[in-house]
Write an enzyme that holds these catalytic residues in place. Structure first.
Site, PDB file in Angstrom:
ATOM      1  CG  ASP A  68      -9.018 -27.741 -14.392  1.00 15.76           C
ATOM      2  OD1 ASP A  68      -9.185 -26.763 -15.150  1.00 15.76           O
ATOM      3  OD2 ASP A  68      -7.896 -28.091 -13.977  1.00 15.76           O
ATOM      4  CB  SER A  84       1.056  -5.207  -3.167  1.00 18.39           C
ATOM      5  OG  SER A  84       0.317  -4.144  -3.713  1.00 18.39           O
ATOM      6  CG  HIS A 108      -3.462  -6.925  -5.439  1.00 18.61           C
ATOM      7  ND1 HIS A 108      -2.375  -6.851  -6.290  1.00 18.61           N
ATOM      8  CD2 HIS A 108      -3.156  -6.121  -4.390  1.00 18.61           C
ATOM      9  CE1 HIS A 108      -1.475  -6.042  -5.777  1.00 18.61           C
ATOM     10  NE2 HIS A 108      -1.915  -5.592  -4.615  1.00 18.61           N
ATOM     11  CG  LEU A 133      -8.882 -31.256 -16.509  1.00 16.35           C
ATOM     12  CD1 LEU A 133      -9.587 -32.542 -16.934  1.00 16.35           C
ATOM     13  CD2 LEU A 133      -8.081 -31.478 -15.227  1.00 16.35           C
ATOM     14  N   GLY A 161       0.817  -1.199   0.000  1.00 10.12           N
ATOM     15  CA  GLY A 161       0.000   0.000   0.000  1.00 10.12           C
ATOM     16  C   GLY A 161       0.854   1.254   0.000  1.00 10.12           C
ATOM     17  CG  ASP A 203      -2.700  -8.096  -9.366  1.00 11.04           C
ATOM     18  OD1 ASP A 203      -3.480  -7.176  -9.059  1.00 11.04           O
ATOM     19  OD2 ASP A 203      -1.563  -8.208  -8.883  1.00 11.04           O
TER      20      ASP A 203
END
Length: 545
Positions: free
Chosen positions: A264, A186, A471, A262, A92, A434
């Site tokens: 899934d 981050s 994220h 696949l 942050g 993200d």
């Protein structure tokens, strides 16, 4: 193993005796570094093992904005030390000394560096967000009005604190640190990637999660997102309902789920999906009024996935992957809606993102009002094509641009030669879904690094993509993994990691609902985990190709 020689530091401090095991370090002070507290903590709910918690402060000053600044930190020293040190890079806007536990970036929050016996340091990166409460929601980024605080946030806090923290660790235990690691996600992942260039001989290993290494450019995306969503609705949260985003995820899965062999609920082939998925499939056709999006909604999604553009259409940041995590709560929290009334229920980009772009990532900074409405309006009024160059700008007061103090030097032409030659190793994990930092940007950075090293980037830096992950750990993804052990084995034993094995934590409701109790291989980029037959729930049925 790198050399950590702190004998000169100790000689200069002229401290009377070693730091006691009883945590009695109150008298420590040297060149503006002061210990402000120390306590011995037994194992308990808030302590994974018996350890000493030391707090301190340094670099105290008054900024050009008249505000007080200091680099505050805490250091946690386990009774049963494993001889290693971790610098915990926080995320942050920083501004808070988060507990120095050393989170390891997985969905298992109980597994930390401290719990494994590492000494760990954490800091506020040179500013205290509590000092700026009068500025409301803009307070977290208000430090951006002081150039030295910008630089500390960008890189000088890590540079200044690390030798002090290492010196304290070595004095406390009376022996040298064997290995030093840096861990962050981050903005913390950005700190790590910056350190690899600016401090190439300091860290033996860097664990990097979903990094904001290109943060000023990524901040331009916030304005694009808000403007695109507001073109659909007068309120961000009503531009797309939860049902709308679930529909988008289902459409992407229908087109891309089987590309890895696949179906899934897990899109293993990220690049194949980008080439395969047609966003036009989202739009209602004539006579269709359900299970589809309006043309305006589709245009908005296509716009944000293309990324911000300049006046001539040139990319200003990156494009984005289409992936199933777009329907996750985390994606919505960042982009569309929060459950926080004081924020006006606006998403993170419209509060923290807006204030950061205004006050930290552009020059000169623009002081903004701290109300949710004013912050959103700043993004609505930001002319991306005309104002994007402010992230590169300087003036007589702010002599470093945001791109200079925030990003790793050589960002667009990475080599990491000094880090590699010093024996450093880096492991990067990034979620394909993200919503804040594009996994495509990280891949492009790695491609440039690999090209600059003659295809040998994997000898010292490995990059892994995690499908479905937004994220941070969670979402419709595999979020149970151990990243530190393979990094340590690589650094200390020369064992280069291959595929990482990831499962789904019990607490990840979205992951369990989408995938069940499975394990999957996370392959080193650019490889893809492809299904080869057998038990669909097991990673052993996949091969990295």
């Amino acid at each position: 193993m790198k050399l950590h020689g702190w004998a000169a530091f100790f000689a200069a401090t002229a401290l009377a005796g070693p730091l006691a095991a009883a945590c009695d370090v109150q008298a420590l002070s040297h060149d503006g570094v002061a210990i402000t507290g120390a306590e011995a903590l037994p194992a308990g709910d808030d302590s994974p093992l018996p350890h000493c918690r030391v707090t301190g402060t340094m670099n105290e000053r008054t900024g050009i904005d008249g505000m007080p600044y200091a680099l505050d930190f805490e250091l946690r020293l386990p009774d049963d030390w494993n001889g290693r040190f971790v610098h915990q890079f926080n995320g942050g806007n920083d501004g808070v000394v988060k507990p120095a536990f050393g989170p390891l970036l997985s969905g298992d929050k109980s597994d930390t560096a401290l719990s494994r016996g590492y000494a760990v340091v954490s800091s506020n990166a040179g500013h205290d967000s509590d000092k700026f409460k009068e500025f409301g929601l803009a307070g977290g980024a208000r430090f951006g009005l002081d150039p030295a605080a910008r630089a500390a946030y960008g890189y000088t806090a890590v540079r200044d604190l690390n030798p002090v923290a290492e010196a304290l660790v070595e004095q406390f235990y009376g022996e040298d640190i064997a290995y030093t690691y840096g861990i962050g996600s981050s903005n913390g992942g950005r700190h790590a990637m910056v350190a690899a260039v600016r401090l190439p001989e300091v860290f033996d290993g860097l664990l990097v999660g979903y990094p904001g290494f290109n943060l000023p450019r990524a901040a331009l995306q916030h304005a694009l997102d808000v403007q695109a969503f507001r073109s659909v609705s007068d309120e961000l949260k009503t531009a797309f309902s939860r049902e709308d985003m679930t529909l988008v995820a289902e459409k992407v899965l229908a087109a891309c789920d089987g590309l890895d062999g696949l179906e899934d609920g897990w899109i293993g082939d990220t690049d194949g999906c980008l080439a395969t998925f047609d966003p036009a499939s989202l739009t209602c056709t004539d006579g269709q009024n359900s299970a589809c999006l309006s043309p305006e909604q589709t245009v908005a999604l296509v716009t944000i996935h293309a990324g911000p553009k300049g006046a001539d259409g040139q990319p200003l940041y990156s494009d984005w992957a289409w992936d199933s995590g777009i329907a996750s709560g985390n994606w919505r929290f960042w982009k569309l809606e929060s459950p926080i009334p004081p924020w006006g229920n606006k998403p993170i980009i419209a509060v923290m993102g807006a204030s950061s772009l205004a006050q930290v990532f552009t020059t000169p900074p623009t002081p903004v009002d701290g109300s949710p409405e004013a912050l959103e309006q700043f993004l609505m009024g930001f002319d991306i094509a005309a104002e994007a160059d402010k992230i590169f700008a300087t003036d007589a007061t702010f002599t470093e641009s945001a791109m200079t103090f925030m990003t790793p030097p050589g960002l667009d032409d990475p080599k990491l030669t000094e880090f590699r030659d010093a024996g450093g190793k880096m492991l990067i994990l990034h979620g394909v879904s993200d919503p804040v930092f594009s996994v495509r940007d990280t891949a492009a950075w790695y491609d440039r690094l690999d090209a600059n090293t003659g295809g040998a980037a994997g000898e010292f830096a490995l990059f892994y993509r995690n499908p479905g992950m937004p994220h941070g750990a969670g979402g419709p993804s595999t979020d149970a993994y151990d990243l530190l052990t393979p990094l340590v084995n690589w650094v200390e034993n020369g064992d280069r990691p291959g595929a990482l094995i990831a499962g789904v934590t019990e607490g990840n409701a979205e992951g369990r609902a989408a995938l069940g109790d499975v394990t999957r291989k996370l392959c080193p980029y650019p490889q893809v985990a492809r299904y080869t037959g057998g038990d669909a729930a097991s990673h052993e049925s996949f091969a990295c190709e």
